[in-house]
Enzyme design. Structure first.
Site, PDB file in Angstrom:
ATOM      1  N   TRP A  10      68.223  40.040  80.344  1.00 29.04           N
ATOM      2  CA  TRP A  10      68.222  40.243  78.890  1.00 29.04           C
ATOM      3  C   TRP A  10      69.625  40.417  78.321  1.00 29.04           C
ATOM      4  O   TRP A  10      69.782  40.543  77.100  1.00 29.04           O
ATOM      5  CB  TRP A  10      67.329  41.444  78.537  1.00 29.04           C
ATOM      6  CG  TRP A  10      65.870  41.102  78.503  1.00 29.04           C
ATOM      7  CD1 TRP A  10      65.322  39.864  78.683  1.00 29.04           C
ATOM      8  CD2 TRP A  10      64.785  41.996  78.264  1.00 29.04           C
ATOM      9  NE1 TRP A  10      63.948  39.931  78.569  1.00 29.04           N
ATOM     10  CE2 TRP A  10      63.591  41.231  78.318  1.00 29.04           C
ATOM     11  CE3 TRP A  10      64.677  43.362  78.018  1.00 29.04           C
ATOM     12  CZ2 TRP A  10      62.329  41.793  78.120  1.00 29.04           C
ATOM     13  CZ3 TRP A  10      63.420  43.933  77.828  1.00 29.04           C
ATOM     14  CH2 TRP A  10      62.264  43.156  77.881  1.00 29.04           C
ATOM     15  N   LYS A  11      70.609  40.482  79.182  1.00 31.69           N
ATOM     16  CA  LYS A  11      72.001  40.640  78.722  1.00 31.69           C
ATOM     17  C   LYS A  11      72.081  41.811  77.720  1.00 31.69           C
ATOM     18  O   LYS A  11      71.375  42.790  77.888  1.00 31.69           O
ATOM     19  CB  LYS A  11      72.522  39.330  78.117  1.00 31.69           C
ATOM     20  CG  LYS A  11      72.243  38.131  79.026  1.00 31.69           C
ATOM     21  CD  LYS A  11      72.980  36.901  78.610  1.00 31.69           C
ATOM     22  CE  LYS A  11      72.520  35.731  79.463  1.00 31.69           C
ATOM     23  NZ  LYS A  11      73.398  34.595  79.389  1.00 31.69           N
ATOM     24  N   HIS A  95      77.673  37.974  87.835  1.00 28.46           N
ATOM     25  CA  HIS A  95      77.262  37.028  86.781  1.00 28.46           C
ATOM     26  C   HIS A  95      78.518  36.412  86.161  1.00 28.46           C
ATOM     27  O   HIS A  95      79.539  37.084  86.021  1.00 28.46           O
ATOM     28  CB  HIS A  95      76.431  37.756  85.724  1.00 28.46           C
ATOM     29  CG  HIS A  95      75.771  36.817  84.770  1.00 28.46           C
ATOM     30  ND1 HIS A  95      76.442  36.248  83.707  1.00 28.46           N
ATOM     31  CD2 HIS A  95      74.511  36.312  84.733  1.00 28.46           C
ATOM     32  CE1 HIS A  95      75.618  35.448  83.055  1.00 28.46           C
ATOM     33  NE2 HIS A  95      74.433  35.472  83.653  1.00 28.46           N
ATOM     34  N   GLU A  97      79.335  35.853  83.236  1.00 24.36           N
ATOM     35  CA  GLU A  97      79.869  36.586  82.072  1.00 24.36           C
ATOM     36  C   GLU A  97      80.679  37.802  82.529  1.00 24.36           C
ATOM     37  O   GLU A  97      81.663  38.171  81.893  1.00 24.36           O
ATOM     38  CB  GLU A  97      78.725  36.982  81.131  1.00 24.36           C
ATOM     39  CG  GLU A  97      78.201  35.767  80.381  1.00 24.36           C
ATOM     40  CD  GLU A  97      76.734  35.826  80.006  1.00 24.36           C
ATOM     41  OE1 GLU A  97      76.139  36.918  80.001  1.00 24.36           O
ATOM     42  OE2 GLU A  97      76.167  34.743  79.737  1.00 24.36           O
ATOM     43  N   GLU A 167      74.161  29.474  89.500  1.00 25.81           N
ATOM     44  CA  GLU A 167      74.204  29.318  88.047  1.00 25.81           C
ATOM     45  C   GLU A 167      75.463  28.563  87.655  1.00 25.81           C
ATOM     46  O   GLU A 167      76.535  29.166  87.518  1.00 25.81           O
ATOM     47  CB  GLU A 167      74.235  30.694  87.372  1.00 25.81           C
ATOM     48  CG  GLU A 167      73.014  31.543  87.650  1.00 25.81           C
ATOM     49  CD  GLU A 167      72.747  32.483  86.491  1.00 25.81           C
ATOM     50  OE1 GLU A 167      71.682  32.339  85.880  1.00 25.81           O
ATOM     51  OE2 GLU A 167      73.595  33.320  86.168  1.00 25.81           O
ATOM     52  N   GLY A 173      73.385  29.365  78.879  1.00 30.84           N
ATOM     53  CA  GLY A 173      73.331  29.593  77.434  1.00 30.84           C
ATOM     54  C   GLY A 173      73.780  28.404  76.603  1.00 30.84           C
ATOM     55  O   GLY A 173      73.984  28.533  75.399  1.00 30.84           O
TER      56      GLY A 173
END
Ligand code: PEP
Length: 248
Positions: A10-11, A95, A97, A167, A173
Protein backbone atom coordinates in the site's frame (compact mmCIF):
# COMPACT_ATOMS: atom_id res chain seq x y z
CA UNK A 1 4.70 -22.48 2.74
CA UNK A 2 1.91 -21.78 0.27
CA UNK A 3 2.33 -22.28 -3.48
CA UNK A 4 1.25 -18.79 -4.52
CA UNK A 5 1.49 -15.35 -2.97
CA UNK A 6 -0.53 -12.21 -3.58
CA UNK A 7 1.03 -9.30 -1.75
CA UNK A 8 -0.44 -5.80 -1.49
CA UNK A 9 2.06 -2.98 -1.07
CA UNK A 10 0.00 0.00 0.00
CA UNK A 11 3.04 2.29 0.12
CA UNK A 12 2.17 5.65 1.76
CA UNK A 13 -1.56 5.33 1.20
CA UNK A 14 -4.69 5.03 3.37
CA UNK A 15 -5.65 6.29 6.80
CA UNK A 16 -6.91 3.92 9.52
CA UNK A 17 -10.49 4.68 8.49
CA UNK A 18 -9.69 3.95 4.86
CA UNK A 19 -8.02 0.67 5.86
CA UNK A 20 -11.18 -0.37 7.71
CA UNK A 21 -13.39 0.62 4.78
CA UNK A 22 -11.22 -1.50 2.47
CA UNK A 23 -11.60 -4.61 4.63
CA UNK A 24 -15.34 -4.11 5.15
CA UNK A 25 -15.60 -4.81 1.41
CA UNK A 26 -12.69 -7.19 0.86
CA UNK A 27 -13.49 -9.61 3.71
CA UNK A 28 -17.03 -10.12 2.42
CA UNK A 29 -15.63 -11.71 -0.74
CA UNK A 30 -15.00 -15.43 -1.19
CA UNK A 31 -11.33 -15.93 -0.32
CA UNK A 32 -11.19 -19.64 -0.95
CA UNK A 33 -8.54 -20.22 -3.62
CA UNK A 34 -6.41 -23.05 -2.20
CA UNK A 35 -2.73 -22.63 -1.30
CA UNK A 36 -2.76 -18.91 -2.06
CA UNK A 37 -1.43 -16.64 0.66
CA UNK A 38 -2.69 -13.05 0.67
CA UNK A 39 -0.49 -10.53 2.49
CA UNK A 40 -1.24 -6.85 3.15
CA UNK A 41 1.58 -4.36 3.74
CA UNK A 42 0.02 -1.12 5.02
CA UNK A 43 2.07 1.84 6.32
CA UNK A 44 3.57 1.31 9.81
CA UNK A 45 0.81 3.18 11.63
CA UNK A 46 -1.82 0.82 10.22
CA UNK A 47 -0.07 -2.45 11.04
CA UNK A 48 -1.59 -3.10 14.46
CA UNK A 49 -5.12 -2.27 13.44
CA UNK A 50 -4.93 -4.22 10.17
CA UNK A 51 -3.47 -7.24 12.00
CA UNK A 52 -6.40 -7.17 14.42
CA UNK A 53 -8.90 -6.84 11.59
CA UNK A 54 -7.34 -9.80 9.76
CA UNK A 55 -6.93 -12.01 12.79
CA UNK A 56 -8.43 -15.44 12.12
CA UNK A 57 -8.87 -14.84 8.37
CA UNK A 58 -5.67 -16.58 7.24
CA UNK A 59 -4.54 -13.35 5.57
CA UNK A 60 -1.15 -12.16 6.82
CA UNK A 61 0.37 -8.75 7.41
CA UNK A 62 3.73 -7.33 6.38
CA UNK A 63 5.66 -4.10 6.89
CA UNK A 64 7.20 -2.09 4.07
CA UNK A 65 10.54 -1.58 5.80
CA UNK A 66 12.41 -2.19 9.07
CA UNK A 67 15.70 -1.20 10.70
CA UNK A 68 18.40 -3.70 11.64
CA UNK A 69 19.00 -2.51 15.20
CA UNK A 70 16.87 -3.74 18.07
CA UNK A 71 16.35 -0.44 19.94
CA UNK A 72 18.04 2.85 20.76
CA UNK A 73 18.76 6.27 19.32
CA UNK A 74 17.53 5.71 15.74
CA UNK A 75 14.91 8.40 15.29
CA UNK A 76 12.11 7.42 12.96
CA UNK A 77 13.07 3.75 12.75
CA UNK A 78 11.23 0.55 13.70
CA UNK A 79 12.62 -2.80 14.90
CA UNK A 80 11.68 -6.37 14.04
CA UNK A 81 10.45 -6.90 17.63
CA UNK A 82 8.08 -3.95 17.28
CA UNK A 83 6.77 -5.34 14.02
CA UNK A 84 6.19 -8.80 15.47
CA UNK A 85 4.46 -7.18 18.42
CA UNK A 86 2.02 -5.55 15.95
CA UNK A 87 1.15 -8.91 14.39
CA UNK A 88 3.48 -8.61 11.44
CA UNK A 89 4.80 -11.74 9.75
CA UNK A 90 6.49 -10.33 6.65
CA UNK A 91 8.72 -7.37 5.73
CA UNK A 92 9.39 -5.92 2.29
CA UNK A 93 13.10 -5.11 1.86
CA UNK A 94 15.01 -3.36 -0.88
CA UNK A 95 11.97 -1.96 -2.68
CA UNK A 96 13.15 0.22 -5.57
CA UNK A 97 11.53 3.28 -3.94
CA UNK A 98 13.64 2.65 -0.80
CA UNK A 99 16.71 2.27 -3.00
CA UNK A 100 16.13 5.33 -5.18
CA UNK A 101 14.27 7.86 -2.98
CA UNK A 102 15.75 6.94 0.41
CA UNK A 103 19.16 5.98 -0.98
CA UNK A 104 19.26 2.55 0.64
CA UNK A 105 22.45 0.85 -0.43
CA UNK A 106 23.22 -2.84 -0.88
CA UNK A 107 25.05 -3.04 2.42
CA UNK A 108 22.10 -1.63 4.36
CA UNK A 109 19.69 -4.00 2.62
CA UNK A 110 22.01 -6.91 3.51
CA UNK A 111 22.07 -5.94 7.19
CA UNK A 112 18.30 -5.59 7.23
CA UNK A 113 17.83 -8.94 5.52
CA UNK A 114 20.15 -10.71 7.96
CA UNK A 115 18.36 -9.13 10.90
CA UNK A 116 14.91 -10.00 9.57
CA UNK A 117 15.88 -13.63 8.97
CA UNK A 118 17.33 -13.99 12.46
CA UNK A 119 14.26 -12.31 14.01
CA UNK A 120 11.88 -14.95 12.65
CA UNK A 121 10.08 -12.48 10.39
CA UNK A 122 9.89 -13.42 6.71
CA UNK A 123 11.52 -11.11 4.17
CA UNK A 124 10.21 -10.19 0.72
CA UNK A 125 13.40 -9.09 -1.01
CA UNK A 126 12.84 -6.84 -4.04
CA UNK A 127 15.32 -6.76 -6.89
CA UNK A 128 15.13 -5.34 -10.39
CA UNK A 129 16.83 -3.35 -13.10
CA UNK A 130 16.23 0.20 -14.33
CA UNK A 131 15.17 0.94 -17.90
CA UNK A 132 18.69 2.02 -18.87
CA UNK A 133 20.15 -1.15 -17.39
CA UNK A 134 17.73 -3.28 -19.41
CA UNK A 135 18.42 -1.30 -22.59
CA UNK A 136 22.16 -1.78 -22.03
CA UNK A 137 21.71 -5.55 -21.60
CA UNK A 138 22.84 -5.20 -18.02
CA UNK A 139 19.86 -6.88 -16.34
CA UNK A 140 21.70 -10.10 -15.46
CA UNK A 141 24.62 -8.26 -13.93
CA UNK A 142 22.34 -6.01 -11.88
CA UNK A 143 20.32 -8.94 -10.56
CA UNK A 144 23.48 -10.90 -9.79
CA UNK A 145 24.96 -8.00 -7.91
CA UNK A 146 21.77 -7.31 -5.91
CA UNK A 147 21.33 -10.98 -4.98
CA UNK A 148 24.97 -11.77 -4.24
CA UNK A 149 25.23 -8.71 -2.03
CA UNK A 150 21.99 -9.24 -0.10
CA UNK A 151 22.60 -12.96 0.41
CA UNK A 152 26.36 -12.73 0.99
CA UNK A 153 26.37 -14.01 4.60
CA UNK A 154 23.26 -16.14 4.39
CA UNK A 155 23.17 -19.90 3.89
CA UNK A 156 20.65 -22.06 2.10
CA UNK A 157 19.41 -23.38 5.50
CA UNK A 158 18.30 -20.00 6.73
CA UNK A 159 16.18 -18.80 3.80
CA UNK A 160 13.18 -20.98 4.48
CA UNK A 161 10.77 -18.04 4.55
CA UNK A 162 12.40 -15.80 2.00
CA UNK A 163 10.41 -14.57 -1.01
CA UNK A 164 12.16 -12.83 -3.88
CA UNK A 165 10.16 -10.22 -5.79
CA UNK A 166 11.42 -9.41 -9.27
CA UNK A 167 10.31 -5.85 -9.92
CA UNK A 168 11.74 -4.16 -13.00
CA UNK A 169 12.01 -0.55 -11.84
CA UNK A 170 10.63 0.77 -15.13
CA UNK A 171 7.41 -1.22 -14.65
CA UNK A 172 6.59 0.01 -11.13
CA UNK A 173 3.67 2.40 -11.06
CA UNK A 174 4.17 3.26 -14.73
CA UNK A 175 1.56 1.06 -16.38
CA UNK A 176 4.41 -0.49 -18.40
CA UNK A 177 4.31 -4.18 -17.69
CA UNK A 178 7.08 -6.61 -18.59
CA UNK A 179 6.01 -9.11 -21.23
CA UNK A 180 5.36 -12.71 -20.23
CA UNK A 181 8.44 -13.91 -22.10
CA UNK A 182 10.61 -11.25 -20.48
CA UNK A 183 9.39 -12.26 -17.02
CA UNK A 184 9.86 -15.96 -17.73
CA UNK A 185 13.38 -15.41 -19.02
CA UNK A 186 14.35 -13.13 -16.14
CA UNK A 187 12.90 -15.48 -13.52
CA UNK A 188 14.93 -18.32 -15.06
CA UNK A 189 17.95 -16.11 -14.87
CA UNK A 190 17.29 -15.35 -11.18
CA UNK A 191 16.94 -19.08 -10.47
CA UNK A 192 20.30 -19.72 -12.14
CA UNK A 193 21.89 -16.95 -10.09
CA UNK A 194 20.48 -18.49 -6.90
CA UNK A 195 21.95 -21.85 -7.87
CA UNK A 196 25.30 -20.22 -8.55
CA UNK A 197 25.12 -18.67 -5.09
CA UNK A 198 24.51 -22.15 -3.58
CA UNK A 199 20.80 -21.80 -2.87
CA UNK A 200 18.16 -24.37 -3.66
CA UNK A 201 16.07 -22.17 -5.94
CA UNK A 202 13.07 -24.53 -5.79
CA UNK A 203 12.57 -23.51 -2.13
CA UNK A 204 12.53 -19.76 -2.74
CA UNK A 205 9.23 -18.41 -4.15
CA UNK A 206 9.79 -15.94 -6.96
CA UNK A 207 7.06 -13.37 -7.49
CA UNK A 208 6.65 -10.59 -10.05
CA UNK A 209 5.79 -6.94 -9.43
CA UNK A 210 5.27 -4.03 -11.80
CA UNK A 211 1.89 -2.71 -12.96
CA UNK A 212 0.03 -5.98 -12.33
CA UNK A 213 -3.67 -5.36 -13.01
CA UNK A 214 -6.76 -7.54 -13.45
CA UNK A 215 -6.29 -7.44 -17.25
CA UNK A 216 -2.77 -8.91 -17.23
CA UNK A 217 -2.88 -11.01 -14.04
CA UNK A 218 -4.20 -14.17 -15.70
CA UNK A 219 -1.47 -14.32 -18.31
CA UNK A 220 1.27 -13.51 -15.80
CA UNK A 221 0.19 -15.95 -13.08
CA UNK A 222 0.18 -18.74 -15.67
CA UNK A 223 3.90 -18.33 -16.35
CA UNK A 224 5.40 -21.49 -14.90
CA UNK A 225 8.09 -19.81 -12.80
CA UNK A 226 5.89 -17.04 -11.38
CA UNK A 227 4.77 -17.81 -7.83
CA UNK A 228 2.66 -14.72 -7.32
CA UNK A 229 2.63 -10.94 -7.40
CA UNK A 230 3.63 -7.89 -5.43
CA UNK A 231 0.98 -5.32 -6.30
CA UNK A 232 1.10 -1.58 -5.65
CA UNK A 233 -1.50 0.65 -7.30
CA UNK A 234 -4.01 -2.09 -8.08
CA UNK A 235 -4.07 -3.27 -4.45
CA UNK A 236 -5.64 -0.05 -3.16
CA UNK A 237 -9.16 -0.82 -4.33
CA UNK A 238 -10.75 -3.94 -2.79
CA UNK A 239 -12.68 -4.85 -5.95
CA UNK A 240 -9.69 -4.45 -8.25
CA UNK A 241 -7.38 -6.37 -5.91
CA UNK A 242 -9.97 -9.12 -5.61
CA UNK A 243 -10.17 -9.31 -9.41
CA UNK A 244 -6.42 -10.05 -9.43
CA UNK A 245 -6.84 -12.68 -6.69
CA UNK A 246 -9.53 -14.34 -8.79
CA UNK A 247 -7.03 -14.95 -11.60
CA UNK A 248 -4.93 -17.28 -9.38
C1 PEP B 1 5.27 -2.03 -6.13
O1 PEP B 1 5.23 -0.94 -5.58
O2 PEP B 1 5.91 -2.95 -5.62
C2 PEP B 1 4.54 -2.19 -7.38
C3 PEP B 1 4.70 -3.29 -8.06
O3 PEP B 1 3.73 -1.14 -7.77
P1 PEP B 1 2.70 -1.14 -9.01
O4 PEP B 1 1.91 -2.41 -8.93
O5 PEP B 1 1.87 0.07 -8.79
O6 PEP B 1 3.52 -1.09 -10.25
Amino acid sequence: MKNKYLIANWKMNKTLDENRDFFKIFLKKALTIPKTQIIFCPPFVGLFDVSNTLSGTGIEVGAQNVYFEESGAFTGETSTTMLKNCGCVWVILGHSERRSIFLEEEKLIRRKLENVLSSGLSPILCIGESLDERKNNDTSNVLYSQLSSALKNISNNSVENLIIAYEPVWAIGTGMVATASMIQETHNNIKQILTKLNFDNSKIPLIYGGSVKPNNAKELINIDNVDGFLVGGASLDPHVFYDIYNKF
